[in-house]
Enzyme design. Sequence first.
Site, PDB file in Angstrom:
ATOM      1  N   SER A   1       3.367  -1.406  10.140  1.00 22.79           N
ATOM      2  CA  SER A   1       2.024  -1.679   9.594  1.00 22.79           C
ATOM      3  C   SER A   1       1.085  -1.953  10.770  1.00 22.79           C
ATOM      4  CB  SER A   1       2.067  -2.906   8.684  1.00 22.79           C
ATOM      5  OG  SER A   1       2.315  -4.073   9.477  1.00 22.79           O
TER       6      SER A   1
ATOM      7  N   ASP B   1       2.371   2.768   8.870  1.00 23.31           N
ATOM      8  CA  ASP B   1       2.343   2.437   7.442  1.00 23.31           C
ATOM      9  C   ASP B   1       0.956   1.934   7.047  1.00 23.31           C
ATOM     10  OD1 ASP B   1       3.999  -0.072   5.390  1.00 23.31           O
ATOM     11  OD2 ASP B   1       3.383   1.986   4.909  1.00 23.31           O
TER      12      ASP B   1
ATOM     13  N   ASP C   1      -4.036   5.649   4.642  1.00 23.82           N
ATOM     14  CA  ASP C   1      -4.203   5.013   3.336  1.00 23.82           C
ATOM     15  C   ASP C   1      -5.679   4.975   2.970  1.00 23.82           C
ATOM     16  OD1 ASP C   1      -3.155   1.844   1.796  1.00 23.82           O
ATOM     17  OD2 ASP C   1      -4.373   3.531   1.076  1.00 23.82           O
TER      18      ASP C   1
HETATM   19  O1  G3H Z   1       4.459  -0.259   2.935  1.00 28.60           O
HETATM   20  C1  G3H Z   1       5.417  -1.015   2.848  1.00 28.60           C
HETATM   21  C2  G3H Z   1       6.141  -1.147   1.596  1.00 28.60           C
HETATM   22  O2  G3H Z   1       5.392  -0.685   0.550  1.00 28.60           O
HETATM   23  C3  G3H Z   1       6.831  -2.453   1.448  1.00 28.60           C
HETATM   24  O3  G3H Z   1       6.789  -2.983   0.173  1.00 28.60           O
HETATM   25  O4  G3H Z   1       7.264  -5.306   0.934  1.00 28.60           O
HETATM   26  O5  G3H Z   1       7.203  -4.754  -1.486  1.00 28.60           O
HETATM   27  O6  G3H Z   1       9.103  -3.953  -0.057  1.00 28.60           O
HETATM   28  P1  G3H Z   1       7.635  -4.319  -0.119  1.00 28.60           P
HETATM   29 ZN    ZN Z   2       3.295  -0.009   1.137  1.00 26.84          ZN
END
Ligand code: G3H
Ligand code: ZN
Length: 287
Positions: free
Chosen positions: A49, A84, A105
């Site tokens: 991220s 991400d 995104d």
């Molecule tokens: O982008 C990352 C994921 O969507 C993580 O989702 O933290 O609910 O497993 P989570």
């Molecule tokens: Zn996500």
Amino acid sequence: MLVTAKEMLDKAKAGHYAVGHFNINNLEWTKSILAVAQELNSPVILGVSEGAGKYMTGYKTVAAMVKAMIEEMGITVPVALHLDHGSYEGCKKCIEAGFSSIMFDGSHLPIEENIEKTKELVKLAHENGMSIEAEVGSIGGEEDGIIGAGEFADPEECKKIADLGVDFLAAGIGNIHGKYPANWPGLNFDVLAKVQEKTGTLPLVLHGGTGIPADMIKKAITLGVSKINVNTECQLAFADATRKYIEAGKDLEGKGFDPRKLLAPGAEAIKDTVREKIELFGSANKA
Ligand code: G3H
Ligand code: ZN
């Protein structure tokens, strides 16, 4: 070496299984995930991220660390390094930094702006030999500062984004980042089926993989989900194991305070979580 996520996800779509995208936060996370992917002979996507990228001092550090670890650990399974929930600027930085895949995104933008920016980044990513993920609708909850209302994806908008040439697509189907509330109604498989109908062989992405029941995971895979993102579940497992270590006073025994000992239970707990997910997603022995 790093590979794009396109080939592994196209194979997963055709083979009716999913590849895990596990977010990394530091060296220990990366080491645990890579070790289990190699152990199970599974392709894997390391998600970063924007917040984690900053925490690790920058995307160039992350790319250099991951590439070196793949070499030093003798990793031979396909590994993609993937931004991400990237912003427009973040995507450009990761292209420069040597990632092999990015997510733009644009789900919070008006669809026309999402289309415009996605189109530009598809061209840039492919010119640089990278794969690219886009998002339509939004993922509920909060992830590293990304807050989504959880709107369902519009299948027609998904087709418009798919037609831009993205390599895989995240569609909001009631999935939520973080822990699911007790009254969560579940994934909306009608929306997912409609999105797949419109997007054909394009691999679909399920964000918010933490805590989704196995039967829903399996059903989502039958409806075209080929990449499943997990972050919170690894974080909770790490925190729980570390707490138990300290509550047991292990950090006070001998050199128990050594960070390599203090972080070890959490690193093992991440491995257990990743192992369970890879087995569930069906990507073991698919390298
Ligand atoms: O982008 C990352 C994921 O969507 C993580 O989702 O933290 O609910 O497993 P989570
Ligand atoms: Zn996500």
